[in-house]
Structures are given as C-alpha cells and as structure tokens.
Write an enzyme that holds these catalytic residues in place. Structure first.
Site, PDB file in Angstrom:
ATOM      1  N   SER A   1       0.568  -1.068  -0.295  1.00 33.30           N
ATOM      2  CA  SER A   1       0.383   0.282   0.006  1.00 33.30           C
ATOM      3  C   SER A   1       0.856   1.409   0.121  1.00 33.30           C
ATOM      4  O   SER A   1       0.799   2.822  -0.218  1.00 33.30           O
ATOM      5  CB  SER A   1      -0.773   0.025   0.852  1.00 33.30           C
ATOM      6  OG  SER A   1      -1.893  -1.740   0.708  1.00 33.30           O
TER       7      SER A   1
ATOM      8  N   HIS B   1      -1.139   5.875   8.632  1.00 27.58           N
ATOM      9  CA  HIS B   1      -0.571   4.664   7.375  1.00 27.58           C
ATOM     10  C   HIS B   1      -0.526   5.537   5.947  1.00 27.58           C
ATOM     11  O   HIS B   1      -0.099   6.150   6.114  1.00 27.58           O
ATOM     12  CB  HIS B   1      -2.229   4.714   7.594  1.00 27.58           C
ATOM     13  CG  HIS B   1      -1.656   2.539   7.658  1.00 27.58           C
ATOM     14  ND1 HIS B   1      -2.014   1.776   6.643  1.00 27.58           N
ATOM     15  CD2 HIS B   1      -1.524   1.409   8.419  1.00 27.58           C
ATOM     16  CE1 HIS B   1      -1.941   0.331   6.976  1.00 27.58           C
ATOM     17  NE2 HIS B   1      -1.800   0.354   7.909  1.00 27.58           N
TER      18      HIS B   1
ATOM     19  N   PHE C   1      -9.582   9.503  16.420  1.00 30.48           N
ATOM     20  CA  PHE C   1     -11.048   8.490  16.798  1.00 30.48           C
ATOM     21  C   PHE C   1     -10.224   8.172  18.178  1.00 30.48           C
ATOM     22  O   PHE C   1     -11.206   7.136  18.586  1.00 30.48           O
ATOM     23  CB  PHE C   1     -12.276   8.625  16.262  1.00 30.48           C
ATOM     24  CG  PHE C   1     -13.333   9.668  15.700  1.00 30.48           C
ATOM     25  CD1 PHE C   1     -13.291  10.753  16.268  1.00 30.48           C
ATOM     26  CD2 PHE C   1     -12.665  10.069  14.530  1.00 30.48           C
ATOM     27  CE1 PHE C   1     -13.718  12.107  15.943  1.00 30.48           C
ATOM     28  CE2 PHE C   1     -12.905  11.907  13.692  1.00 30.48           C
ATOM     29  CZ  PHE C   1     -13.558  12.354  14.378  1.00 30.48           C
TER      30      PHE C   1
ATOM     31  N   ASP D   1     -17.103   6.683  18.249  1.00 32.79           N
ATOM     32  CA  ASP D   1     -16.984   7.244  17.012  1.00 32.79           C
ATOM     33  C   ASP D   1     -17.926   7.559  15.526  1.00 32.79           C
ATOM     34  O   ASP D   1     -18.729   6.540  15.332  1.00 32.79           O
ATOM     35  CB  ASP D   1     -15.509   5.293  16.168  1.00 32.79           C
ATOM     36  CG  ASP D   1     -14.885   5.054  17.491  1.00 32.79           C
ATOM     37  OD1 ASP D   1     -14.898   6.499  18.649  1.00 32.79           O
ATOM     38  OD2 ASP D   1     -14.827   4.020  17.265  1.00 32.79           O
TER      39      ASP D   1
ATOM     40  N   ASP E   1      -8.875  -3.750   3.625  1.00 28.14           N
ATOM     41  CA  ASP E   1      -7.267  -4.147   2.998  1.00 28.14           C
ATOM     42  C   ASP E   1      -7.292  -5.482   4.777  1.00 28.14           C
ATOM     43  O   ASP E   1      -7.505  -6.654   4.758  1.00 28.14           O
ATOM     44  CB  ASP E   1      -6.416  -3.563   2.925  1.00 28.14           C
ATOM     45  CG  ASP E   1      -5.415  -4.069   3.360  1.00 28.14           C
ATOM     46  OD1 ASP E   1      -5.061  -4.535   2.467  1.00 28.14           O
ATOM     47  OD2 ASP E   1      -4.451  -3.612   3.963  1.00 28.14           O
TER      48      ASP E   1
ATOM     49  N   HIS F   1      -7.144  -9.005   5.529  1.00 28.33           N
ATOM     50  CA  HIS F   1      -5.448  -9.773   5.620  1.00 28.33           C
ATOM     51  C   HIS F   1      -6.023 -10.381   7.182  1.00 28.33           C
ATOM     52  O   HIS F   1      -5.501 -11.527   6.927  1.00 28.33           O
ATOM     53  CB  HIS F   1      -4.763  -8.284   6.114  1.00 28.33           C
ATOM     54  CG  HIS F   1      -4.140  -8.278   5.393  1.00 28.33           C
ATOM     55  ND1 HIS F   1      -2.687  -8.767   4.002  1.00 28.33           N
ATOM     56  CD2 HIS F   1      -3.251  -6.699   5.342  1.00 28.33           C
ATOM     57  CE1 HIS F   1      -2.397  -7.897   3.740  1.00 28.33           C
ATOM     58  NE2 HIS F   1      -2.542  -6.827   3.361  1.00 28.33           N
TER      59      HIS F   1
ATOM     60  N   ASP G   1      -5.546   0.514  -4.390  1.00 30.22           N
ATOM     61  CA  ASP G   1      -4.100   0.250  -4.498  1.00 30.22           C
ATOM     62  C   ASP G   1      -3.803  -1.117  -4.794  1.00 30.22           C
ATOM     63  O   ASP G   1      -2.991  -0.963  -5.357  1.00 30.22           O
ATOM     64  CB  ASP G   1      -4.097   0.786  -2.658  1.00 30.22           C
ATOM     65  CG  ASP G   1      -4.616  -0.430  -1.748  1.00 30.22           C
ATOM     66  OD1 ASP G   1      -5.225  -0.848  -2.206  1.00 30.22           O
ATOM     67  OD2 ASP G   1      -3.841   0.331  -0.757  1.00 30.22           O
TER      68      ASP G   1
END
Length: 524
Positions: free
Chosen positions: A109, A170, A289, A305, A336, A340, A377
């Site tokens: 990414s 990130h 958050f 949130d 993603d 994973h 991505d």
C-alpha cells in the site's frame, strides 16, 4: 420416486430464483436500450476545469471485492443482490490500473500510494519518495522526495483534507504529505537510532511539519501523537494504547501552535465532540477517534466513533468554504485489514460503507465542477464461486461438496491466509461452525498468519470534469496526472485558460504540416 421428487423440487427452487420480470425478453432489451442511450450521451464530454477533486481509495478493494460488495449491498436491502448497483457502478468512466511496485510484482500500500498520489512509481514499503530510495535506509532519502497532488492543490490555493478509517499516518494517507524510507516509521519509537541520527523524521511528525495547514485530518492514530506512556483519553488503563513518542513532543499542541492566530482550529477525539462543532466557524479540524486504526464498521461504537460517511460529510462542509475549491482524499482503509485477517464479512461491510460515503459526497457536490475518482491500491487473493444460484447469501455455502473430502465449503474463499484449518486430519467441516459470523475466517488454500495482496489490475471509476481521460488500461501513477490536468494544478497547466473550461479550439498538431504544405503550393 424420491429421486423424481428431488428433481422436481430442485427445478421448482431454481425457477423461483428468477424474478418474474426477468423472464420477459423485453425487460433485458429495454434495459440494454436505456444503457445504450446513456452511453451515447457520453459523447458530450465534460471539459470543465475541476474546481474540486475527491479521491476515494478502497485499500485492497479488488474487482472481486467490488462485485461481492455489490451483492451484499443488495441483500442488505432484501434483494437478491446481483442486480444491485454500487454508487461507483454508476460512474460513467471505468479504467484498469496496473498496480505493481518498481521492485514488486504484487505490491504493497505504500509504493502504490506514492504512485496514485505523487505520480511516480516507487519501491515497496516507501512513501513519498522515488524508486531511488531503498526501504528502511534513511540515508537514501535526501534528494529523492516526490510531492503529492495534495501538495499541488494546496500550492494552488485550494483547501485540502484527509479522511481515513486507518491511522492518519498509515501508508495511504502518509504518501499525501510524508517522505519516508519506511512506511512503518509511525513515530520515532518505531525508528532505528541511525535513521534519527541521519535526520529522518517519523511520519506523524511530518504530518504537522511538512504541510502545516491541511484543513481537515480525520481518522485514527492518537497514540503516535503523544509522549511515551501518556495514557489515552479513551482507554486510560490499556498499556497498548499509551503514547509512543520518545522525543516528548505533544503533536496535538504543535498542530494548534502552527495555525494562524486569526483562524479557528479544533481538535476532537470522539463523535459527540465532532457533531457539537459549528462547522461554519471551523477553519482547521483534526479528529483522531482511536489510538490506532478505527474500529471496523460492524464493531463501531456509534456513540464515540463517527462512520466514514459522517467524516466525509463534515470534511466537505469545511472544505467547500474555499471559493477556489478543494482536494479530498478519502480512504476506506480497513477493507484491506479485513481481508488480511481472512474476515471477509468485515472487509465487505467496510466496502459497502465506503460506497455509502461515495454516494453522500455525490449528493453534496456537482459533477459539473467536481472530479470524483474511486479506485484501489491493490487487490487480494479473495474470491467467491462454487456455482452459487442467484440470490445465494454472499456469506453462504456453495451448493456442492468437495470431490475429495465430501464436505461443504463457503462460496467465499481465500488463496492463502489464517483460515486454513485442519481438524482430525481433515479440512474443517464449515457446516459445524458459524460461517456467517462477522469474525469468521474464510477457508484458505495455504496457511499464512496473514492473507496476502493480489497482483491483478484494479478498477478506476471516474465522473466529472475530464473523467473521460480515465479509460483503458493505465499505469497506476497516471491517475494523479489526470486529476491535476483536470483541475489545472501542478506542473502540467499549459492547457489551462482563464475561462471555465479547457480549451479545445486550437488546431490539432498534425494539421500544422498539412496547412504549411497547402500554403506553399498556393504561393509557388
């Protein structure tokens, strides 16, 4: 007799799968004719200058994920699902993006974010730098930094924003503002001493120093902003959420200090604070958050949130105040993460939520002056199949059993990942588990702690000014060049005029030799 009854029952069930209107050929012909009429209208190209650019990035949202999310969205509305439309499905222009990194066939990414934000392909694991930088080698960074479309937009006087469901430092968001030889250098706590000695800065610090006046920043990542061992405001007794910074800096305070004194900068850490703001009076907004990534949509605490859609609504309301327009990067980042972990249900609900945000952004803007691009991505080794009948629950079983172990299997499967499980020497019998649970790990062919990315092309959906430039198959780094061209920012602005649209009045280049030849013949 039993066999005959079974056949008749099966045929009756299959017949009921087909909606009555779809049995009439006129339904399909009329649908195709309407689609054809819509396609013919696309000859009238939108060549306006894009005042605004919104880029939605579904991290890990491969084409199989898009299709499965479409079915899920429909089934959430009590439909069969396959006939449904995602918001991105309604975009008039679609292309494919080649996602490889300069050093990787199957990308990550960070290198991909550098491509679709900075316009330059890069090595795996690096952000905001060219392929001349070696991952984790700080001393290769200087002189090899590349800037992003967020910077180009800011330099052109537009407002800019970043909204993500991951931490704001990130891989995806960091390529918009940072230059780092390692995507994992979230704070100085994650950096080797030699990198700090060579002058490299952690990504969280770069967020506030490199482009200090980003108008909107929302997502997770609180822990990387505070001195080491500082208790988190929400999870005060949980050690894993404590501050990480070794330099003792409070980056929230630094963010405030860097704002112009005549501007209103607000920091919020929960949904209630966010919605208590008078957005007409907010010039800069920082919303963090969660200590790390935000919660999955299925697990989200709706009191504390905000959803991705809610964050997008707030961001656009703030950014729209700039008469010069804005650039907004929106990441559905936890698609993603769900893949994973082999948790397809989490991943697909994240994709549906991002699609809802796309729809809301469309309601708040106009395709006449706003270019919206939706892409991914990279993909994942995620698939669904097994000859499932129409309307089969997307998280359900395939209507067949394995040829070898004679046991059932779910339609959704992974090529590799944590879902590989052997029970008593055999593949786990999924009919004995709750395969519709939010955290169920779909079975995989190869055991891995984490499922991997896929290497195939991903889709690009586009609407708005100059969206037609996104068609065919392209290198991923082409995307920001199109967005910049459409909005007359960055370096490629020779085509821009002072009017409201791109000029198409100049003769095409190949006409000049022809005109010259005709003139020579006339003179001589």
């Amino acid at each position: 007799m039993k066999a005959l009854l079974l056949v008749l029952l099966t045929e009756a069930c299959l017949a009921s799968l087909v909606p009555e209107k779809e049995k009439d050929p006129r339904y399909w012909r009329n649908q195709a004719q309407q689609t054809l009429k819509n396609a013919l209208k696309l000859q009238q190209l939108n060549t306006n200058v894009a005042k605004n650019i919104i880029m939605f990035l579904g991290d890990g949202m491969g084409i199989s994920t898009v299709t499965a999310a479409r079915i899920l969205k429909g089934q959430m509305q009590n439909k069969k699902g396959e006939e449904s439309l995602l918001e991105m499905d309604k975009f008039p222009y679609v292309a494919l993006s080649k996602t490889y990194n300069t050093d990787a066939q199957v990308p990550d990414s960070a290198g991909t974010a550098t491509a679709y934000l900075c316009g330059v392909k890069a090595n795996e694991g690096t952000v905001g730098v060219s392929a001349a930088v070696t991952r984790a080698q700080c001393n290769t960074t200087a002189g090899n930094e590349v800037t992003s479309i967020l910077r180009w937009a800011k330099d052109a006087g537009k407002s800019v924003g970043i909204v993500t469901t991951t931490r704001v430092n990130h891989a995806t968001p960091s390529a918009a503002y940072a230059h780092s030889a390692n995507r994992d250098w979230y704070s100085d706590n994650e950096m080797p001493p030699e990198a700090i000695q060579h002058g490299c800065k952690d990504i969280a610090q770069q967020l506030f120093y490199n482009i200090p006046n980003i108008e909107v920043i929302m997502g997770g990542g609180r822990k990387y902003m505070f001195p080491k061992n500082t208790s988190d405001v929400e999870y005060q007794n949980e050690d894993r959420y404590r501050g990480t910074r070794l330099d003792g800096k409070n980056l929230i305070d630094i963010w405030r200090e860097k704002k112009p004194k005549d501007k209103n900068a607000r920091y919020v850490w929960n949904r209630s604070e966010l919605f208590s703001l008078n957005l007409n009076e907010v010039d800069f907004l920082l919303g963090l958050f969660e200590p790390i990534d935000m919660m999955y949509e299925l697990d989200r605490n709706h009191q504390t949130d905000p959803s991705l859609t809610e964050m997008v609504q707030v961001a656009i309301k703030i950014l729209q105040k700039n008469p010069r327009g804005f650039f907004l990067l929106v990441e559905g980042g936890r698609i993603d993460h769900g893949h994973h972990e082999g948790k397809a249900k989490q991943a697909l609900f994240e994709a549906v939520e991002m699609d809802r945000a796309i729809g809301e952004a469309g309601n708040m803007t106009s395709p006449e002056d706003t270019l919206t691009v939706v892409t991914a991505d990279h993909s994942h080794v995620f698939t669904f199949g097994g000859y499932t009948p129409r309307g089969n629950p997307i998280f359900g079983l395939a209507p067949m059993h394995s040829d070898v172990d004679k046991m059932p299997f779910t339609s959704i499967l992974y090529g590799n990942g944590p879902g590989y499980k052997i029970v008593a020497g055999e593949r786990e019998n999924v009919s004995a588990v709750d395969y519709a649970h939010a955290d169920y790990r779909a079975q995989s062919a190869v055991p891995l702690r984490q499922e991997t990315h896929g290497g195939e092309d991903v889709a690009i959906f586009a609407k708005g000014p100059m969206a037609h430039l996104l068609h065919g198959v392209h290198e991923q780094n082409y995307i920001p060049h199109v967005m910049a061209y459409a909005s007359c920012i960055g370096h490629n602005t020779d085509h821009c005029q002072s009017g409201a649209s791109h000029s198409t009045a100049e003769p095409l280049p190949f006409l000049f030799p022809l005109i010259s030849l005709l003139l020579l013949q006339f003179v001589f």
